[in-house]
Every structure is written in structure tokens, then in C-alpha cells.
Design an enzyme around this catalytic site. Sequence first.
Site: not given
Ligand code: GLU
Length: 403
Positions: A56, A92, A176, A209, A334
Site C-alpha cells: 500500500k 510506493k 493526513t 493538501n 485509505s
Molecule cells: N501517500 C500517502 C502516504 O505517504 C498515502 C498513502 C496511501 O493512502 O496509501 O502515506
Amino acid sequence: MRAAAEIVPVHPETLARLSQPKQFLEVSLPVRMDDGSLRVFTGYRCAYDDSRGPAKGGIRFHQDVSIPEVKALAFWMAFKCAVVGIPFGGGKGGVIVDPKKLSQGELERLSRAYMRAIAKNVGPATDVPAPDVNTNALIMAWMMDEYNKFTGSIEPGVITGKPVAVGGSLGRDDATARGGFYILRDLEKTLGWDPKAKPIKVAIHGFGNAGQHFAKFVHDVGYKVVAIGDSRGAIANDAGIDIPAAIEHKNKTGALPAGKAISNAELLEMDVDLLVPAAIEDVITTRNAGKIRAKVILELANGPVAADADATLQQKNILVIPDILANAGGVTVSYFEWTQNRAGFAWSLEDVHTRLKEIMVREFRAVHALATQKNTPMRIAAYAHALSRLDAAVRAFGVASVR
Ligand code: GLU
């Protein structure tokens, strides 16, 4: 990870497994530009670990994306999901591009090309992407659509951070920042902070954001946001910035409102109670760590404090709430989105907030207690807390006995 493994029992096989990514994919992305020419972009997707569930993590569009960066961010995601106890591994992705230089049509073609190129390697039960730096709900919608064309079925759980109208979750957009804010509210008691009794000064580095939402949350409960910065510069106001107006201005014009201009370097070194790096990695390094005057740093970005700067901050008694905990609210919602997609439910906003708060406060307290008990910085405690869960997963599949 090594320092964390010293304070909790970890099987050597867990460390061995986590020392390398499970899978790393590099793809080329030919995109027809508006002027008729062809440009070939480079993209990556890393599934670092899936011992606790599908990989994820977000997809970033940035000119500085690199192989080591994607691998490091994917590794951090494995620990982030474990620290809050959600059933995912770490992943990622990224594309080397400055999306601000693309037209809307070019951005859509690039987003779709990227999903086509990685479609075989992602899916609701294997690796679930999401937004990250410079990607958003619209891009997630394009990518889901492209994935659905590839499979010939509707699979909203392939990607999170989608628009609510096409399977996104209520509350994902500000998750977040909200997660970090819940931690801050819980920490106030320990710090003896009461924004109603005495102004608490905040500087926020990054006004995208996470930075904007966080600024609004703290502003609404009486904190004084005295500086905000974005990729072009920063502004300061000792009397407190009008945050709702600043957000409106930034979203209308793309720039911060007029004000006393300072550099981002100056913002980071301001005499504030709380410093919130909410943009990119390595903004606090050995170069400026000695000059940081904030009492608390809440890492809403991933990796804003370089590894070798931690020791200096610790010597200065600056409390750092580490990224894998502080910004885990995004991936937690998420997880809620993915859960709703897989079950065919749509939760209320209140439900999302209640569940998010429960997880953030519970895991923050567990990490804080471990840090106090072991007399170690919160970052090491957070990694240790996560490592215990990763270790339990690795052991559950069977390991060699160690003497
Ligand atoms: N890009 C965000 C992070 O670094 C969200 C990742 C997600 O929701 O999977 O945590």
C-alpha cells in the site's frame, strides 16, 4: 530499523526479509504531447513488503523521483501501516515529471499510461496505490478507469484517494492532517499546552493538501499560525496568519497571499512552539538542525528530517513526532476506503472520523509509552512498535529456531 530491533525482540529472519524490496518495477511511459511530439517518461512501482497484507502506498509525480527514493518511501509505508496496525504492507510509485509543466490532457495521458504499465502488478489484493506528492483524486479516478479497462471489471479497491462519487471515502481528503491533529490534541495534556490560555505558535512548511488542512484545524482551535511556506517561498506574521483567507488565495491563484516574505530556510528556524514540515523529505539536515528552535516537530511529510539530523534535535530536547505515525491518518482512511469498496458500503463522515481518532490516539499512546519506557526518541519507538507487528507476521509463516 537496526536501532528499533535493539529495543524489541525481533527474529533475524524478519530483518533479513525487510532489508530488500520484494518487487521493483521500472516502466517507460510514451506520451503524446499537445504539440504532436512524443515524450517518454520513466515510472517506478515498488512493493516493498506484503507480509501483513497487500502492498500500500501512493504515487508521486515529481522531477526528483529516483529509484532509491521510491524504495525508501515504500519501506516507510510498510512501517507506517504496521505502526497503526492496518492490514497492509508497504508500496510506493513515482514518475519523473514536473506535472506543473503539463497541460491537463498531457497529465491525463501520462496518468493513464502509468496505470497501463503497472496494471499487471497492482490490484485490490496485491498492491493498492493512492495519492502522494502532486497527485490527487482526479488522477486516481483516471487510473482506476484505466485499470478497469485492463481487467474488464469494476474494481474500485485497486486504488484509494478517489473522488467520493466513484468509490472514494468521505474524509479521505483531509485525513493526513486530521490524523496528525488528533495526535497533537492528545499530546497537549502532556505538553501542558492550552491554546485558549496561551497562544501556541506554529510554522508550517508546505501548503499543499496536508499543510492547508492542518493549518485550518489548528487555526480553528485557537493556535496561532505565524508562518506558512510553499515551494516558491514563505510568509510570516507574528500576529497570526488569516488561514481561511490564505487557503482561498492559494487555491485560486496558486500562490501564497501577500505578507512579510521570508525564505523557507528562515521559516524552519523560527522560534515557534510547533514546526510542521508538510512538503518533502530532507528539509531538516545536519546543516540546519542545530538552528531549529521549535519545541515540537510534527512530521506531516515523509522523511522531512534526514536520518543524521535526528541526534542533534534529540540533544536539543526537541520532541519529534515521526512521519510514520504523524502522517499515518492518510493511509488509515485509505484503508477505510478499500474496506468500504470491498464490502460495498459507504460510511458516514462521522464514522470515518470516530474510527480514525480511535486508531491514531491508541497507537500514538502506545508509541509514546514505549518511548518513555525505553527512554528512546519517538522515532525509534515507532519503528520498534511497527517492527513487533511485522515480526509477528513473519513468524506466523514459520521461521528457523534461533538459539
Ligand atoms: N501517500 C500517502 C502516504 O505517504 C498515502 C498513502 C496511501 O493512502 O496509501 O502515506
